[in-house]
Motif scaffolding. Structure first.
Motif, PDB file in Angstrom:
ATOM      1  N   SER A  31       0.810  -1.218   0.000  1.00  0.00           N
ATOM      2  CA  SER A  31       0.000   0.000   0.000  1.00  0.00           C
ATOM      3  C   SER A  31       0.839   1.262   0.000  1.00  0.00           C
ATOM      4  N   VAL A  32       0.292   2.319  -0.598  1.00  0.00           N
ATOM      5  CA  VAL A  32       0.946   3.629  -0.573  1.00  0.00           C
ATOM      6  C   VAL A  32      -0.044   4.685  -0.137  1.00  0.00           C
ATOM      7  N   ASN A  33       0.483   5.859   0.180  1.00  0.00           N
ATOM      8  CA  ASN A  33      -0.333   7.008   0.558  1.00  0.00           C
ATOM      9  C   ASN A  33      -1.139   7.489  -0.651  1.00  0.00           C
ATOM     10  N   PRO A  34      -2.404   7.904  -0.439  1.00  0.00           N
ATOM     11  CA  PRO A  34      -3.220   8.367  -1.566  1.00  0.00           C
ATOM     12  C   PRO A  34      -2.593   9.551  -2.316  1.00  0.00           C
ATOM     13  N   GLU A  35      -1.755  10.335  -1.621  1.00  0.00           N
ATOM     14  CA  GLU A  35      -1.152  11.494  -2.284  1.00  0.00           C
ATOM     15  C   GLU A  35       0.043  11.111  -3.138  1.00  0.00           C
ATOM     16  N   ASN A  36       0.445   9.846  -3.049  1.00  0.00           N
ATOM     17  CA  ASN A  36       1.542   9.391  -3.880  1.00  0.00           C
ATOM     18  C   ASN A  36       0.999   9.140  -5.288  1.00  0.00           C
ATOM     19  N   PRO A  37       1.509   9.882  -6.293  1.00  0.00           N
ATOM     20  CA  PRO A  37       0.944   9.746  -7.646  1.00  0.00           C
ATOM     21  C   PRO A  37       1.178   8.367  -8.263  1.00  0.00           C
ATOM     22  N   LEU A  38       1.965   7.547  -7.618  1.00  0.00           N
ATOM     23  CA  LEU A  38       2.294   6.226  -8.166  1.00  0.00           C
ATOM     24  C   LEU A  38       1.046   5.434  -8.555  1.00  0.00           C
ATOM     25  N   HIS A  39       0.039   5.455  -7.667  1.00  0.00           N
ATOM     26  CA  HIS A  39      -1.113   4.590  -7.917  1.00  0.00           C
ATOM     27  C   HIS A  39      -1.955   5.076  -9.099  1.00  0.00           C
ATOM     28  N   GLU A  40      -1.737   6.346  -9.514  1.00  0.00           N
ATOM     29  CA  GLU A  40      -2.461   6.821 -10.698  1.00  0.00           C
ATOM     30  C   GLU A  40      -1.708   6.462 -11.968  1.00  0.00           C
ATOM     31  N   ILE A  41      -0.385   6.531 -11.874  1.00  0.00           N
ATOM     32  CA  ILE A  41       0.426   6.238 -13.053  1.00  0.00           C
ATOM     33  C   ILE A  41       0.389   4.747 -13.364  1.00  0.00           C
TER      34      ILE A  41
END
Lengths: 312, 287
Positions: free
Chosen positions: A143-153
């Motif tokens: 899991s990552v923080n929602p503000e980390n753009p990784l999950h969008e890319i």
């Protein structure tokens, strides 16, 4: 005169304390041995108390089921008319999977709770008579923080990438994907000897070591808090915790497999661990009665409510 | 009759004293017994001088030099911060305040000492660690410094109360003389009170050091628990937090389990040395 009486009383009190203190300790193990050896219930052996110790992941689940059980029946004779009319008391304490095995082994508590497979040497120590119940499966989500753009890319990390992130080969986020900022990756893990880390090590890392400066959280709750608080953090939050904190942290796919209930049950999601309750020796009828409820559909419902995947 | 009563009373007192002594002896023996198993496999010297700790790794991966250094480092940072504040407070308490204010401040300091350490840790985690991350854009705020700051607040009451006691004594003894000579109060503080109470300042420091080295919960929450060589802005690991973190998960009877006892033994020896130093200082105060 008064003083003397007072002195005498205090002496008696102290000795009474010492004697009862020792007496209990001496008596308890023999009692449990009796029930363990015979497996036959005698009304004098009936124990209205039951204790669970072990994994901090499983403890809230067990205490939820226990609370439900106690609220429904209150006294043992409501569970089964053959039992005496005594109040049901079930105590659940958390101390980690290792402590759970230890408690079951030394019979300091009736049941041990584990959030990992039972090791072979532990099975040996528990003896042939050991009973184990697999209650459900917990998966570890990357899991990552929602503000980390990784999950969008890219919402999908391969095992190889996860390995590189956790081993420290990737030090900055832009090494994972070029469009990300040049910020240090903050790796959050549980303690290296613990059950959760063992599962992660087996299914992802293999022989590779996790980077030495990873933050070791004292509990799964602390690990999740760290991911929620820190934008650059990544860690293996348990499936249950992610469900409880929906939206505050984002689980990623692993090798293209999303951590959903279906994928966890059929085994296609690879980072998962069983939730097990063990007991050394046979169950007494009252313990059997409680475990029947735990493994029933109702127990499964509670397990699911707590965010885990029930085994049956 | 009276004699008998006295005898019983004395016997009882002796019994209770023996009980508390035995308690200590049992704890020491138990830890020693559990750690000897480990020291048979790995020599003490290698255990405390090796640089890597990995409970899942091989034998030579179980060594705690970084952890020992981390324990000392965090405590020293804590003392560096709390010593000036603590001594300053003690000077104000002993020389510059009236009775009412003194009582109030002492009460507050006592409350400070009574707050559970997990509360300090929680505040440290949510305020201090977060502050480092947001203000100084640390990748992660968990660091030796964060641990030191949290510890310094917890050490303050120890330093203040140890110093305050002797400073007040010195002040009462010399205030008349210095007033008669007409020297200013700050001159008196600098030339008489501080030098005269230097031993108790030292004693307070050592006491706080022992307190800091043994602190578990608050420190565990803010230092990141990574067993690497400590640096001020980097994560570290201390012995108590190492034990608290891993003991629950260690398989009973495994080498890892005994290694944790062994590190507990090392911590105990460290604290023992600190306490001997404290005893020697205290002894020299009384003379």
């Amino acid at each position: 005169m008064k003083k003397r009486v007072g002195l005498l009383l205090s002496v008696i009190l102290i000795f009474a304390l010492i004697i009862t203190g020792c007496g209990n300790q001496g008596a308890a193990p023999t009692e449990s041995e009796d029930t363990g050896d015979n497996g036959v219930e005698k009304s004098s052996d009936f124990n209205a108390q039951m204790t669970f110790n072990g994994s901090s992941t499983l403890a809230p689940v067990m205490s939820a089921i226990a609370t439900d059980f106690i609220e429904e029946y209150e006294t043992w004779n409501n569970v089964n008319p053959d039992f005496p009319e005594e109040n049901i008391a079930i105590y659940v304490s958390a101390g980690g999977s290792g402590a759970g095995v230890k408690a079951a082994l030394e019979e300091t508590s009736d049941f041990g709770m584990l959030a990992r497979e039972i090791k072979d040497e532990e099975k040996e120590k528990l003896g042939e008579n050991m009973k184990d119940f697999t209650l459900g499966i917990d998966a570890l989500t990357i899991s990552v923080n929602p503000e980390n753009p990784l999950h969008e890319i890219k919402d999908d990390l391969s095992s190889e990438e996860i390995k590189k992130i956790f081993s420290g080969e990737y030090k900055y986020w832009d090494e994972v994907d070029e469009s990300l900022e040049h910020k240090e990756i903050v790796v959050v893990i549980r303690d290296l000897g613990g059950g959760a880390h063992g599962v992660f090590q087996n299914s992802i890392m293999g022989d590779t070591q996790v980077r030495e400066d990873a933050i070791q959280s004292p509990s799964m709750g602390a690990l999740v808090t760290k991911i929620i608080e820190n934008k650059d953090a990544i860690g293996y939050a348990s499936f249950g915790m992610v469900n409880q904190n929906e939206g505050k942290l984002i689980p990623l796919k692993v090798d293209g497999v999303e951590p959903t209930k279906e994928n966890i049950v059929d085994g296609s999601y690879k980072i998962s661990r069983p939730l097990i309750v063990v007991k050394k020796g046979d169950l007494t009828p009252e313990q059997q009665a409680f475990m029947d409820v735990v493994t029933s559909e109702k127990g499964a419902e509670i397990i699911e409510e707590m965010g885990f995947v029930p085994a049956n | 009759m009276k004699k008998l009563r006295d005898k019983i009373f004395i016997f009882l007192l002796k019994l209770l004293t023996l009980f508390s002594l035995l308690l200590l002896a049992f704890i020491v023996l138990f830890i020693l017994k559990e750690s000897i198993v480990f020291f048979k496999e790995v020599s003490i010297l290698r255990f405390i001088s090796g640089k890597s700790w990995n409970p899942l790794g091989s034998l030579d991966k179980l060594s705690i030099l970084p952890v020992i250094l981390g324990t000392i480092y965090v405590s020293l940072v804590g003392i560096l911060i709390s010593l000036p504040i603590g001594v300053g407070t003690a000077v104000v308490l002993s020389s510059y305040t009236n009775e009412n204010l003194k009582r109030l401040i002492r009460g507050i300091v006592d409350i400070l000492a009574g707050i559970p350490s997990v509360v300090y840790g929680f505040i440290g985690l949510l305020v201090l660690v977060k502050f480092f991350e947001v203000r100084f854009s640390f990748a992660s705020g968990e660091s030796v410094l964060a641990g030191g700051i949290v510890l310094s607040i917890m050490m303050l009451p120890y330093i203040i109360s140890t110093c305050d006691e002797s400073m007040e004594k010195v002040y009462n003894e010399y205030s008349q003389h210095s007033n008669a000579l007409g020297v200013s109060k700050s001159y008196m503080v600098r030339k008489i009170i501080l030098p005269e109470s230097r031993r108790s300042i030292l004693a307070g420091t050592v006491l706080a050091l022992g307190r800091g080295m043994g602190e578990t919960m608050a420190v565990m929450m803010v230092i990141g628990n990574a067993p690497i060589m400590p640096a001020l802005f980097k994560k570290c690991q201390t012995i108590p937090s190492l034990i608290a973190l891993e003991m629950g998960m260690a398989e009973v009877g495994s080498l890892h389990y005994h290694a944790l006892f062994a590190s507990g033994f090392v911590l105990m020896v460290m604290l023992f040395i600190v306490n001997i130093v404290l005893y020697l200082i205290k002894k020299s105060i009384d003379i």
